[in-house]
Design an enzyme around this catalytic site. Structure first.
Site, PDB file in Angstrom:
ATOM      1  N   ASP A 136       0.840  -1.193   0.000  1.00 55.49           N
ATOM      2  CA  ASP A 136       0.000   0.000   0.000  1.00 55.49           C
ATOM      3  C   ASP A 136       0.878   1.246   0.000  1.00 55.49           C
ATOM      4  O   ASP A 136       2.016   1.222   0.465  1.00 55.49           O
ATOM      5  CB  ASP A 136      -0.890   0.027   1.241  1.00 55.49           C
ATOM      6  CG  ASP A 136      -1.949  -1.069   1.233  1.00 55.49           C
ATOM      7  OD1 ASP A 136      -2.357  -1.480   0.137  1.00 55.49           O
ATOM      8  OD2 ASP A 136      -2.349  -1.498   2.330  1.00 55.49           O
ATOM      9  N   ARG A 137       0.338   2.339  -0.505  1.00 54.49           N
ATOM     10  CA  ARG A 137       1.092   3.598  -0.559  1.00 54.49           C
ATOM     11  C   ARG A 137       1.705   3.954   0.800  1.00 54.49           C
ATOM     12  O   ARG A 137       2.864   4.336   0.892  1.00 54.49           O
ATOM     13  CB  ARG A 137       0.177   4.741  -1.017  1.00 54.49           C
ATOM     14  CG  ARG A 137       0.895   6.093  -1.065  1.00 54.49           C
ATOM     15  CD  ARG A 137      -0.101   7.246  -1.094  1.00 54.49           C
ATOM     16  NE  ARG A 137      -0.716   7.410  -2.399  1.00 54.49           N
ATOM     17  CZ  ARG A 137      -0.229   8.172  -3.384  1.00 54.49           C
ATOM     18  NH1 ARG A 137       0.911   8.824  -3.217  1.00 54.49           N
ATOM     19  NH2 ARG A 137      -0.869   8.268  -4.528  1.00 54.49           N
TER      20      ARG A 137
END
Length: 295
Positions: A136-137
């Site tokens: 995930d970012r």
């Protein structure tokens, strides 16, 4: 002992010394001034940390890495990612929180994928990078990319057999009472793009997460989390079901955001290299701010 990988030569220290004399000895074909220039340009790292001091002490067991000038220039241009290992088949990186693993073509930001693509094309315009898995970012830590389509397929096709360790550090809300545990459930994503956990087989994807408590206070707990399966948002969903959502994860029940990011870090990735057959293990140090929240 000397090992050579793309653009980098590693030297294992066998007796105590200091950096400049060591480099002069290992680079006898160069003048003293040329060796000093290698240091000044930032081409030398000791145990992965760039060093420019001539008298930096070296201890037995440390690794001195010397990049060629072109590799050094390319690596300094990378933003929010750091190369941990590179060979003809794979690139292993550390990714900072806030950096996308990969974006769609309409996005202009410099994702890890886009930066690595530019990086490999600087040595050969036909080189490419292939996504193997994603973070995930707002999750930091170790990621693996393939440098050929065949390697990508080999890794993804047998991912659960090839990967031997996939360990994360999670900062979660509240004081976790138990020392360790295992969460097993079926995960299904809703139309609202949120993954939900069910304790019965409803046609979702079966997921298993093992966790151990490292330390805690009354506000937060630090957990070592190992994935037996790798489902979308698995740790985030399972921590919510445990009653201790990942800090900063508003989507999955968190009420506090002390780190101003998701409290999730990919610490370790160990896998059997499809080309060499050897076990490769790469780690990324737990961010200090994770530790300070559980003092």
């Amino acid at each position: 002992m000397i090992s050579i990988k793309t653009g980098v030569t590693d030297y294992q220290i066998t007796e105590p010394t200091t950096l400049l004399p060591f480099l002069i000895e290992t680079h006898a074909h160069l003048s003293r001034n040329a060796v000093k220039a290698i240091l000044t340009r930032g081409q030398v790292a000791v145990d992965g940390k760039k060093v420019t001091q001539h008298n930096h002490p070296l201890a037995v067991g440390q690794t001195v890495s010397v990049m060629n000038n072109k590799t050094a220039m390319i690596k300094t241009a990378l933003k929010g990612i750091r190369i941990l290992h590179e060979d003809d088949s794979i690139i292993v990186i550390h990714k900072d929180a806030g950096v996308l693993s990969m974006g769609d073509r309409s996005q202009a930001e410099m994702t890890a994928y886009r930066q690595l693509t530019q990086y490999v094309k600087e040595t050969n315009k036909n080189n490419r990078i292939f996504i193997v898995h994603r973070l995930d970012r707002d999750t930091s830590g170790v990621m693996l990319y393939a440098k050929t389509e065949a390697m990508k397929e080999a890794l993804q096709q047998d991912w659960h057999t090839i990967v031997k360790e996939r360990i994360y550090t999670a900062l979660v809300e509240g004081e976790v009472a138990e020392a360790e545990g295992t969460i097993k459930s079926w995960l299904m994503e809703s139309k609202a793009m949120k993954v939900h956990s069910y304790n019965y087989d409803n046609g979702g994807k079966y997921a298993v997460t093992h966790w151990k408590k490292v330390r805690n206070n009354k506000d937060f707990s630090l957990l070592e989390v190992e994935l037996e399966t790798g489902r979308k948002n698995q740790i985030r969903v399972h921590m919510e079901s445990l009653g201790h959502p990942v800090a900063g994860d508003k989507k999955y029940g968190a009420l506090r955001n002390p780190l101003k990011r998701l409290g999730l870090h990919a610490t370790t990735l160990a896998f059997i290299h499809p080309t060499t057959g050897k076990l490769e293990r790469y780690t990324s140090k737990v961010p200090k701010e994770f530790m300070t929240q559980t003092k």
